[in-house]
Design an enzyme around this catalytic site. Structure first.
Site, PDB file in Angstrom:
ATOM      1  N   GLY A 191       9.896  -4.347   2.881  1.00 11.27           N
ATOM      2  CA  GLY A 191      10.088  -2.909   3.060  1.00 11.27           C
ATOM      3  C   GLY A 191      11.135  -2.469   2.040  1.00 11.27           C
ATOM      4  N   ALA A 192      10.815  -1.398   1.298  1.00  9.91           N
ATOM      5  CA  ALA A 192      11.627  -1.039   0.137  1.00  9.91           C
ATOM      6  C   ALA A 192      13.131  -0.882   0.426  1.00  9.91           C
ATOM      7  CB  ALA A 192      11.050   0.220  -0.501  1.00  9.91           C
ATOM      8  N   GLN A 230       1.330  -6.074   8.260  1.00  7.52           N
ATOM      9  CA  GLN A 230       2.574  -5.374   8.644  1.00  7.52           C
ATOM     10  C   GLN A 230       2.317  -4.380   9.777  1.00  7.52           C
ATOM     11  OE1 GLN A 230       1.525  -5.791   5.512  1.00  7.52           O
ATOM     12  NE2 GLN A 230       3.212  -6.031   4.061  1.00  7.52           N
ATOM     13  N   ASP A 257       7.311   2.857  -1.764  1.00  6.37           N
ATOM     14  CA  ASP A 257       8.153   1.936  -2.530  1.00  6.37           C
ATOM     15  C   ASP A 257       8.714   2.589  -3.778  1.00  6.37           C
ATOM     16  OD1 ASP A 257       6.535   0.057  -0.784  1.00  6.37           O
ATOM     17  OD2 ASP A 257       7.996  -1.278  -1.738  1.00  6.37           O
ATOM     18  N   ASN A 259       2.693   2.836  -2.650  1.00  6.60           N
ATOM     19  CA  ASN A 259       2.942   2.312  -1.306  1.00  6.60           C
ATOM     20  C   ASN A 259       1.951   1.167  -1.071  1.00  6.60           C
ATOM     21  OD1 ASN A 259       4.410   2.398   1.217  1.00  6.60           O
ATOM     22  ND2 ASN A 259       2.542   3.143   2.158  1.00  6.60           N
ATOM     23  N   LYS A 260       2.067   0.549   0.069  1.00  6.99           N
ATOM     24  CA  LYS A 260       1.250  -0.612   0.429  1.00  6.99           C
ATOM     25  C   LYS A 260      -0.222  -0.408   0.085  1.00  6.99           C
ATOM     26  CE  LYS A 260       2.249  -3.744   1.542  1.00  6.99           C
ATOM     27  NZ  LYS A 260       2.371  -4.839   0.541  1.00  6.99           N
TER      28      LYS A 260
END
Ligand code: MRU
Length: 337
Positions: free
Chosen positions: A33-34, A179, A220, A230-231
């Site tokens: 997680g960023a 996640q 991120d 992002n993811k």
């Protein structure tokens, strides 16, 4: 740090005594997680520089920062936190080792504290966008586990609940690291926020049937034009949200905004080992020898984003303009202090 690879089955805490351990923890996703990666890196610097001062500390910082930075490329929070630690180091170069250690430790703890405050503030702004009642679809984990605490996307959901709104969550399982099903569902359950897990590929059906009122994700890295990394799987979700006329919100603390990155094309996308994709629980789920790609992030173009929620307020399209005014406000504030 809690070992996120083992959740939800086991809650195991790991202690690291040097920056090598912290770097390994980030690479192996013990912590992820960023914003959480940024805080961990700051603490890694404290450990890596212990006992040094003056020019030796500067040389050591270069090596420690290089090792930490090489762990994961996409989250800008990592280099943001390292840059902050470097400024603290520069300001304390003349201090004796003990005092320099305390200065760096205090800076790392400040980054941690500020992250929680930022999440709470952006949570309050974001909560205004959440209907009552409403169902929020989220992807990956942008919660307390991914930050210093409270969360960004989940921070918005938490704040909406704290404001008395009836909110429930649909969590994409988020292949291949899960996640969503492992971490987001674990966190929300602990907070007694209703959550339903779906496979990533089910989002289309769910949105087509009106099963969610909005999508909220973390990030991120936000580029200066509003493109958002992002993811992996976030971009198709944004396309689906647009198709079904559902708002698509990105919760982004300032530490995730990279004003020096012009567009999403310049965001480095991490590609992880293919075994993470094709081996589940020690079991191979694709024939041995078959090629597999494991991109960890994708980029959602700015025009698919309804708003970016920051601790300084909500940025609406055109995002490029909103981000530019945010940048000048921040530069002005910096000049005044
Ligand atoms: O690979 P991960 O689990 O580190 O990816 C995390 C995400 O994509 C999160 O959505 C992002 O870091 C925001 S966390 C507040």
């Amino acid at each position: 740090m809690i070992d996120q690879r083992l959740l939800p089955g086991r809650e195991v805490f790991r202690v690291f005594h040097d920056h090598h351990g912290v770097a390994r923890a980030i690479s192996h996703m013990i912590i992820r997680g960023a914003p959480a990666i940024g805080v961990a890196a700051a603490m890694g610097v404290v450990l890596g520089l212990k006992g040094t001062h003056g020019s030796r500390a500067l040389r050591r910082f270069a090596a420690v920062a290089r090792e930490l930075k090489a762990t994961r490329p996409t989250a800008v929070n990592l280099s943001w936190a390292l840059a902050r630690m470097e400024r603290a180091l520069q300001a304390g170069l003349d201090l004796p080792p003990r005092e320099l250690f305390e200065r760096l430790r205090d800076e790392a703890l400040t980054i941690q504290r500020e992250d929680i405050a930022a999440n709470r503030a952006l949570g309050r702004f974001g909560a205004q966008l959440v209907g009552d009642p409403s169902v929020v679809l989220t992807h990956c984990n942008a919660g307390a586990l991914a930050t210093a605490g409270y969360g960004t996307a989940l921070g918005v959901i938490r704040a909406a609940r704290e404001a008395g709104k009836k909110v429930s969550v649909i969590a994409d399982e988020t292949r291949p690291f899960f996640q969503g099903s492992r971490l987001t569902a674990w966190e929300l359950r602990k907070d007694r926020i209703p959550v339903t897990v779906i496979a990533d590929s089910m989002a289309g059906l769910v949105l087509a049937r009106g099963g969610a009122d909005c999508v909220i994700v973390g990030t991120d890295r936000v580029a200066a034009n509003g493109d958002v990394a992002n993811k992996i799987g976030t971009y198709p979700l944004a396309v689906l949200a647009r198709r079904h006329d559902i708002p698509f919100y990105v919760a982004a603390p300032l530490s995730s905004i990279d004003f020096s990155c012009p567009t999403g094309d310049y965001i480095p996308i991490e590609e992880r080992a293919s075994d993470e994709l094709v081996v589940i629980d020690g079991q191979r789920v694709a024939p041995a020898g078959v090629k597999a790609r494991n991109f960890a992030f994708d980029v959602t173009p700015a025009d698919l984003i309804t708003a970016i929620i920051t601790e300084r307020g909500i940025i609406r399209p055109p995002l490029v303009r909103g981000l530019a005014s945010l940048k000048s406000a921040l530069t002005k504030r910096k000049a005044e202090t």
